[in-house]
Design a protein around this motif. Structure first.
Motif, PDB file in Angstrom:
ATOM      1  N   GLU A  70      -0.182  41.063   3.348  1.00 40.45           N
ATOM      2  CA  GLU A  70      -0.162  41.772   2.081  1.00 40.45           C
ATOM      3  C   GLU A  70       1.012  42.744   1.997  1.00 40.45           C
ATOM      4  O   GLU A  70       1.402  43.364   2.990  1.00 40.45           O
ATOM      5  CB  GLU A  70      -1.478  42.535   1.881  1.00 40.45           C
ATOM      6  CG  GLU A  70      -2.693  41.625   1.757  1.00 40.45           C
ATOM      7  CD  GLU A  70      -3.956  42.419   1.502  1.00 40.45           C
ATOM      8  OE1 GLU A  70      -3.867  43.664   1.437  1.00 40.45           O
ATOM      9  OE2 GLU A  70      -5.027  41.798   1.374  1.00 40.45           O
ATOM     10  N   GLY A  71       1.563  42.876   0.794  1.00 42.79           N
ATOM     11  CA  GLY A  71       2.574  43.887   0.540  1.00 42.79           C
ATOM     12  C   GLY A  71       3.995  43.496   0.880  1.00 42.79           C
ATOM     13  O   GLY A  71       4.892  44.331   0.811  1.00 42.79           O
ATOM     14  N   VAL A  72       4.245  42.253   1.252  1.00 38.66           N
ATOM     15  CA  VAL A  72       5.605  41.824   1.601  1.00 38.66           C
ATOM     16  C   VAL A  72       5.936  40.507   0.900  1.00 38.66           C
ATOM     17  O   VAL A  72       5.048  39.762   0.488  1.00 38.66           O
ATOM     18  CB  VAL A  72       5.783  41.643   3.126  1.00 38.66           C
ATOM     19  CG1 VAL A  72       5.565  42.944   3.860  1.00 38.66           C
ATOM     20  CG2 VAL A  72       4.843  40.561   3.646  1.00 38.66           C
ATOM     21  N   GLN A  73       7.224  40.261   0.773  1.00 38.38           N
ATOM     22  CA  GLN A  73       7.700  38.976   0.261  1.00 38.38           C
ATOM     23  C   GLN A  73       8.475  38.299   1.386  1.00 38.38           C
ATOM     24  O   GLN A  73       9.666  38.547   1.571  1.00 38.38           O
ATOM     25  CB  GLN A  73       8.600  39.181  -0.959  1.00 38.38           C
ATOM     26  CG  GLN A  73       7.856  39.685  -2.180  1.00 38.38           C
ATOM     27  CD  GLN A  73       8.773  39.827  -3.381  1.00 38.38           C
ATOM     28  OE1 GLN A  73       9.919  40.246  -3.251  1.00 38.38           O
ATOM     29  NE2 GLN A  73       8.283  39.457  -4.542  1.00 38.38           N
ATOM     30  N   PRO A  74       7.831  37.453   2.156  1.00 32.82           N
ATOM     31  CA  PRO A  74       8.483  36.859   3.324  1.00 32.82           C
ATOM     32  C   PRO A  74       9.448  35.746   2.945  1.00 32.82           C
ATOM     33  O   PRO A  74       9.282  35.068   1.925  1.00 32.82           O
ATOM     34  CB  PRO A  74       7.313  36.306   4.143  1.00 32.82           C
ATOM     35  CG  PRO A  74       6.297  35.950   3.096  1.00 32.82           C
ATOM     36  CD  PRO A  74       6.431  37.002   2.034  1.00 32.82           C
TER      37      PRO A  74
END
Length: 292
Positions: A70-74
């Motif tokens: 959650e909370g990231v754009q990998p």
């Protein structure tokens, strides 16, 4: 691919201010991103290097694990490299391939390529490091991940067909129909960056017409690639040896595109190669009457 440049990539990103870690167990990815407290994502970009040695490495699971945090754009970056070049690197370093500790390195390379193919297909981007020196790889990473306001990256490349085609090109143009300066003795030691070479090519009736047509094509097509979501476009110009015609064409096209509002980077793969009659007589050259 093991040996494709993972350490170089991590070093380059670290120099750009990223938090980097190598061979992190997959089970610790979430903790690495959110910190010990598990409450806040990192405030700077983070890079995790993985290969078949990483604990819990599973080509089917890794993409799903990354995208569940959650909370990231990998983004998955896959490092590709030709088997022959990987063999050369392993022979130079005398290291054993992690998947072939008691067998020839080529066995491990083939096994790893098959094993990681699903991860390559799932990758957001692929960099083929076969023809890239470590400084060139670092420069490519700077273009992609440095602070450049998230503008799409346009790269103009020159290369010599006799030394292998460009592996990174999205668009490739063969300039071997032009008169070859190599066969003019006083021009042979020069390169396409020198004014006498440009003046020589300008005398070829096909030069200006070809460059004008290609400019019109590229100014139309490049924005279409970007509109389709492609963040990196590489345009390659090839000649026989990669020292005269392709270099001059790449330099001139970069100038034309800058005037048209683009900001291309320029890379000359074979510019430092020594002049060679043997190379220039390569049977794929237009002078021989056979276009490869």
């Amino acid at each position: 691919m093991s040996g494709a440049g993972k350490s170089t990539v991590l070093d380059a990103l670290e120099d750009m201010g990223w938090d980097c870690v190598d061979n992190l167990p997959v089970s610790l990815l979430d903790s690495f991103v959110h910190g010990d407290e598990g409450k806040q994502c990192r405030l700077v970009p983070a890079a995790v290097g993985m290969d078949v040695r990483s604990r819990g490495f599973d080509v089917q699971a890794v993409p799903a694990v990354l995208r569940s945090i959650e909370g990231v754009q990998p983004e998955i970056l896959y490092l590709e490299c030709a088997g022959s070049e990987l063999m050369r690197r392993y022979n130079e370093t005398r290291r054993r391939h992690p998947l072939a500790p008691d067998r020839p390195a080529e066995d491990g390379i083939a096994r790893e390529r098959a094993l990681t193919e699903p991860l390559k297909r799932a990758a957001d981007s692929v960099i083929d490091t076969t023809d890239l020196t470590p400084p060139e790889l670092r420069e490519e990473l700077r273009r992609r991940y440095g602070d450049h306001d998230d503008q799409p990256v346009l790269t103009i490349v020159s290369f010599g067909y006799a030394r292998g085609v460009s592996r990174t090109a999205d668009l490739m143009f063969d300039m071997r129909f032009l008169d070859n300066p190599h066969w003019v003795p006083e021009l042979r030691p020069l390169t396409g960056k020198d004014r006498p070479i440009r003046e020589h090519l300008a005398q070829d009736p096909a030069w200006n017409d070809a460059m004008t047509r290609l400019e019109a094509l590229l100014t139309d097509w490049i924005p279409r690639y970007w509109a389709a979501g492609k963040s990196y476009v590489t345009v390659a110009f090839g000649c026989t040896g990669g020292r005269h015609r392709s270099v001059c064409a790449a330099e001139e096209m970069a100038e034309r595109l800058r005037k048209a509002g683009f900001s291309p980077n320029v890379r000359h793969r074979d510019l430092s190669s020594e002049p060679s009659d043997t190379i220039e007589e390569h049977r794929g050259d237009a002078e021989s009457g056979e276009l490869g």
